[in-house]
Design a protein around this motif. Structure first.
Motif, short mmCIF file in Angstrom:
data_model
loop_
_atom_site.label_atom_id
_atom_site.label_comp_id
_atom_site.label_asym_id
_atom_site.label_seq_id
_atom_site.Cartn_x
_atom_site.Cartn_y
_atom_site.Cartn_z
N SER A 139 -0.10 23.77 -16.86
CA SER A 139 -0.66 23.66 -15.51
C SER A 139 -1.81 24.64 -15.32
N SER A 140 -2.67 24.30 -14.45
CA SER A 140 -3.79 25.16 -14.10
C SER A 140 -4.02 25.05 -12.61
N GLY A 141 -3.95 26.16 -11.92
CA GLY A 141 -4.17 26.13 -10.49
C GLY A 141 -3.02 25.52 -9.72
N GLY A 142 -1.86 25.41 -10.34
CA GLY A 142 -0.68 24.94 -9.63
C GLY A 142 -0.43 23.47 -9.73
N ASN A 143 -1.42 22.64 -9.97
CA ASN A 143 -1.14 21.21 -10.04
C ASN A 143 -1.97 20.50 -11.11
N GLY A 144 -2.19 21.16 -12.22
CA GLY A 144 -2.96 20.53 -13.29
C GLY A 144 -2.10 20.16 -14.46
N SER A 145 -2.63 19.32 -15.32
CA SER A 145 -1.91 18.92 -16.52
C SER A 145 -2.88 18.77 -17.66
N SER A 146 -2.49 19.25 -18.85
CA SER A 146 -3.36 19.16 -20.00
C SER A 146 -3.15 17.89 -20.80
N THR A 190 0.85 -1.19 0.00
CA THR A 190 0.00 0.00 0.00
C THR A 190 0.89 1.24 0.00
N VAL A 191 1.57 1.44 -1.14
CA VAL A 191 2.43 2.62 -1.26
C VAL A 191 1.56 3.86 -1.36
N MET A 192 2.24 5.01 -1.39
CA MET A 192 1.50 6.27 -1.29
C MET A 192 0.58 6.50 -2.48
N ALA A 193 -0.52 7.17 -2.19
CA ALA A 193 -1.45 7.59 -3.22
C ALA A 193 -1.40 9.11 -3.32
N ALA A 194 -1.58 9.63 -4.52
CA ALA A 194 -1.54 11.07 -4.74
C ALA A 194 -2.83 11.49 -5.42
N PHE A 200 1.19 15.04 -12.45
CA PHE A 200 0.83 16.27 -11.74
C PHE A 200 1.70 16.34 -10.48
N THR A 201 1.76 17.51 -9.92
CA THR A 201 2.64 17.73 -8.76
C THR A 201 2.04 17.10 -7.51
N PHE A 202 2.87 16.39 -6.72
CA PHE A 202 2.39 15.82 -5.47
C PHE A 202 3.54 15.73 -4.46
N ASP A 203 3.25 16.12 -3.22
CA ASP A 203 4.19 16.02 -2.10
C ASP A 203 5.59 16.53 -2.44
N ASN A 204 5.63 17.64 -3.19
CA ASN A 204 6.91 18.28 -3.54
C ASN A 204 7.85 17.35 -4.32
N ASN A 233 9.34 15.36 -13.16
CA ASN A 233 10.30 15.24 -14.26
C ASN A 233 11.44 14.28 -13.93
N ASP A 234 11.60 13.95 -12.64
CA ASP A 234 12.67 13.04 -12.24
C ASP A 234 12.22 11.59 -12.22
N SER A 235 10.93 11.34 -12.50
CA SER A 235 10.44 9.96 -12.43
C SER A 235 11.00 9.13 -13.58
N SER A 236 11.33 7.89 -13.26
CA SER A 236 11.86 6.95 -14.26
C SER A 236 11.59 5.55 -13.76
N PHE A 237 10.94 4.73 -14.59
CA PHE A 237 10.57 3.40 -14.13
C PHE A 237 10.32 2.48 -15.32
#
Length: 838
Positions: free
Chosen positions: A153-160, A64-68, A113-117, A121-125
């Motif tokens: 972005s829209s409202g700081g944490n959105g993605s088109s 049960t890893v983190m959910a965003a 989208f942005t979550f927990d700071n 862009n650094d994600s890789s998997f």
């Protein structure tokens, strides 16, 4: 009796139920839609997405890893409700789903989208499904940017924008395990997972290999990735418009080499599938629209509709083409060829025949392997002019490209940064490169400023306005090397920043003042021609001789590269049938070339469109022979040969004695080296003269010039424009129209009326045969320019022999008339009767 009948009915019922149970395993399998990071069910257009932490969801999550979650998203994606949540993992994460063995579409949804700071862009998997590698080192933002989808972005944490990866997997177990594995020191995320049963409906094992016969690939045992899916000639088809498979169909225009190479057509008639087995391959919406070459605005019917796609090298691909004849209601009305990666996949393709009628949906699959050195896949459709169809065009309704797994692998390691740029080296290596580049840049700038200062000082402290210059032409020395003014005036070479000598340039370097004086300050009354490069002026240079002065237009499509090519080519080429370069000027924002003056202008001006007197047949043959000699010298005079790439009647100039000379070398290319058969380059040239094989393959050879020269030969015969849209459809293209008459051996029907009775019929026949050979579709079957030259000289000999025969006949007739007068006079004087010439 009643009990026996009852037992039989019950037995039959159980047999039927067992049969249904066995044979409808596919029907028992239901789509499984996972809303990652959620603990509740979300409904989208009647489809229920179950949260991966919802109770009793028949799903096992390894941890049960983190959910965003995102409070809001911009854009209009129908998936927005499930894109507001994601499952984020820094260690391995497995989704285990119970399934019925069979074939499934598996889609992985990623919407950053942005979550927990955390910096997305650094994600890789990577992703593995039942042991099959699907993805390795995936950077979602990088791949989105690489596909020209810019994150907003829209409202700081959105993605088109989002990324959907689609696979077709054959699962022979009762579980599907999807492993998500972060790269070392990184993390990953996933927003949603679709698992949709498709049974055996999508792919048949038998498939046609490009350039070969049918083969068995056992596709059901392979992993397949959907690379592209296009609705050709129609609008985007959204997932909720594609029945129960929920596929997205993109528009095709952004993948076309020439967007207007085909017209969009549609038919509102009822369309049916050619086979019921095809009903799930594509929705009928795909077949209701198409792209066709039957467009009166597309003048060059011999060219193809072409689509270009980026693919992963060293994989096999399945190309699926969707067809539906929407216009013609009988066979042989539309016959065309299909090319995949520059090889013929199908000849004489007739949709009406293949599908079994009009408005019948049909598909055709092809297999092709892409080598480790190739990262593009070309799909091209064009008319099969040899098939004799009444409609010389092509048709396509839809297109799909699938990548096939190799050795249990579908993953391709291509890393992108957040801007979509490929990242293929280690950070330490890049650091060294950047550091070295920085040092080198400083050194180069220092040298450049020193040289600019020195040149300005030696030219009377002239100021170079770099601000103004940036909007016009760049100075030549800032592009390739420093031109030494005094040395160039003596015909010496130029010196670049490394101190080595660049290609020797002959001819004088004129000052702008000298050019202005020669052209009376670019007097418009002295303009003798206008081309893609700019205007050409008639000028008188300082020694009193006339010159053609070509002044570049900064808004021209041709620029600095063509300017330099022209100088370099003509500096190393000298031939009686090539226009000579006298010099050039490159002061301020100007780029000017000075040539020898050709008093009789262009060949075209003597054929049509001007008040110049028409050329006789012998003059036309002499001009063609001269031009052929010039081209033959280009192809053979240098070590690797030179390909002109823009052979046409406006680039064949005539001097005061009507000697033909080739001109305009701005598009010329050095020929291939010994170990290569062609030069791979972007298509450039003039419509009507372009070699269709070069257009299809981007493979330039000397035979491309031969094709263009063949068009020139027909233009010389017919004295009309190579493309004339005001004419009837079958006459618009000169090459096609003339070839039709030539194949019937009736070229005299369309000859320039001003030549009637003044040419040798035998010479015209041989001339037409030469032109026909030049226009053969495959370059390898065309003659060389040397062979063309030899045959043209033979044609001239035939014509001259015919002329001599006529002269002798006329002379004989004149002698006969004279003899009769003498006889009559003698008879009167002597009283004798002479009745014969003997």
């Amino acid at each position: 009796m009643e009990k026996k009948q009852c037992r039989e009915v019950v037995s039959l019922f159980f047999v039927v139920m067992i049969f249904v149970f066995i044979t409808t395993g596919e029907a028992q399998a239901q789509p499984f839609l996972i809303n990652c990071g959620g603990n509740s069910t979300v409904s989208i257009d009647g489809r229920k997405w179950i949260g991966d932490l919802a109770p009793n969801n028949n799903l096992t999550l390894s941890s049960t890893v983190m959910a965003a979650t995102a409070s809001s998203l911009s854009g209009d994606s129908i998936y927005e409700p499930i894109y507001k949540s994601a499952r984020v993992f820094t260690d391995g994460l497995n989704y285990t789903v119970e399934v019925i063995p069979g074939n499934y579409i598996v889609r992985l949804h990623f919407c950053p989208f942005t979550f927990d700071n955390m910096n997305i862009n650094d994600s890789s998997f990577g992703v593995v499904a039942n042991g099959l590698k699907l993805l390795t080192q995936l950077s979602v933002p990088g791949e989105i940017a690489h596909k020209n989808l810019y994150l907003q972005s829209s409202g700081g944490n959105g993605s088109s924008f989002s990324l959907i990866k689609e696979y077709v997997l054959g699962i022979n177990l009762d579980v599907l395990v999807i492993e998500l594995i972060p790269s070392e020191g990184s993390f990953g995320f996933v927003n949603a997972i679709e698992i949709v049963p498709v049974g055996d409906r999508l792919f048949a094992d038998a498939i046609r290999r490009v350039g070969g016969n049918d083969m068995n690939l056992n596709l059901s045992g392979q992993g397949i990735e959907t690379m592209y899916r296009l609705n050709v000639g129609g609008p985007e088809i959204k997932p909720n418009q594609d029945s129960d498979l929920w596929r997205m169909w993109e528009v095709d225009s952004s993948y076309m080499i020439t967007a207007n190479a085909g017209v969009e057509i549609r038919n509102s008639s009822n369309i049916t599938y050619a086979s019921m087995n095809d009903s799930s391959l594509a929705p009928l919406l795909v077949y209701e629209t198409a792209r066709s070459m039957s467009n009166t605005e597309v003048l060059e019917k011999r060219f193809n509709m072409s689509w270009k796609f980026e693919v992963h090298p060293d994989f096999d691909y399945l190309v699926r083409l969707h067809f539906c004849e929407l216009v013609y209601d009988s066979a042989k009305d539309r016959i065309f060829r299909i090319y995949i990666n520059n090889r013929t996949a199908a000849n004489t393709f007739d949709v009406y025949v293949k599908a079994g009628g009009k408005n019948r949906a049909y598909h055709q699959d092809y297999f092709d392997a892409v080598s480790s050195k190739t990262d593009t896949l070309w799909i091209q459709l064009g008319p099969d002019t040899a098939a004799g169809a009444s409609g010389t065009d092509a048709l396509l309704n839809g297109l799909e490209i699938f990548k096939l797994s190799r050795n249990g692998n579908l993953a391709y390691v291509e890393k992108y940064d957040s801007s979509g740029n490929s990242v293929g080296h280690s950070k330490s290596w890049i650091l060294w490169v950047v550091t070295g580049a920085g040092i080198a840049s400083v050194a180069i700038l220092a040298v450049a400023f020193t040289l600019v200062f020195y040149i300005c000082k030696n030219q009377g402290e002239k100021t170079i306005d770099m601000k103004n210059n940036s909007t016009g032409w760049r100075l030549l020395f800032l592009h390739r090397g420093i031109v030494n003014s005094s040395a160039n005036a003596k015909g010496m070479g130029s010196q670049n920043l490394n101190g080595s000598t660049a290609s020797t340039r002959s001819g004088k370097r004129f000052t702008l003042a000298e050019i202005r004086a020669a052209t009376n300050n670019f007097d418009e009354s002295l303009v003798i021609g206008v081309g893609g490069f700019g205007k050409v002026y008639k000028g008188e240079i300082e020694d009193g001789s006339l010159a053609a002065i070509k002044r570049a237009n900064p808004q021209s499509e041709q620029g600095l590269a063509e300017f330099e090519t022209e100088i370099e080519m003509l500096s190393k080429l000298r031939h009686r049938h090539l226009v000579s370069l006298i010099g050039f000027c490159e002061e301020q924002d100007e780029m000017i070339l000075v040539y020898e003056y050709m008093a009789n202008g262009t060949l075209r001006s003597h054929l049509f469109g001007s008040d110049r007197p028409p050329l006789t047949w012998k003059q036309r043959l002499d001009v063609c022979i001269g031009a052929a000699r010039g081209l033959h010298y280009l192809h053979t005079g240098a070590e690797r040969g030179i390909i002109h790439r823009d052979v046409k009647t406006t680039n064949i100039l005539l001097d005061e004695n009507f000697v033909a000379k080739m001109s305009d070398f701005g598009l010329s290319k050095t020929g291939p080296s010994m170990e290569h058969t062609h030069v791979s380059t972007a298509v450039k040239g003039s419509f009507g003269y372009l070699d269709p094989e070069y257009f299809r393959r981007q493979h330039l050879t000397e035979k491309s010039d031969v094709y263009s020269f063949g068009v020139v030969l027909f233009e010389v015969i017919c004295a009309r424009a190579v493309i004339n849209p005001t004419l009837p459809k079958d006459q618009i293209n000169l090459a096609e129209w003339a070839m039709k008459w030539q194949r019937q051996r009736s070229l005299q029907t369309i000859i320039d009326p001003r030549l009637k009775g003044n040419y040798s019929p035998e010479s015209l026949e041989k001339f037409g045969e030469i032109a026909e050979k030049c226009l053969v579709d495959e370059g390898k079957n065309r003659p060389t320019m040397g062979e063309v030259l030899w045959h043209l000289e033979y044609v001239l000999q035939l014509h001259e022999a015919w002329m001599h025969a006529i002269d002798r006949e006329n002379s004989f007739s004149s002698s006969q008339d004279l003899w009769e007068l003498v006889v009559e006079d003698t008879d009167i004087k002597n009283g004798k009767e002479i009745t014969s010439l003997e």
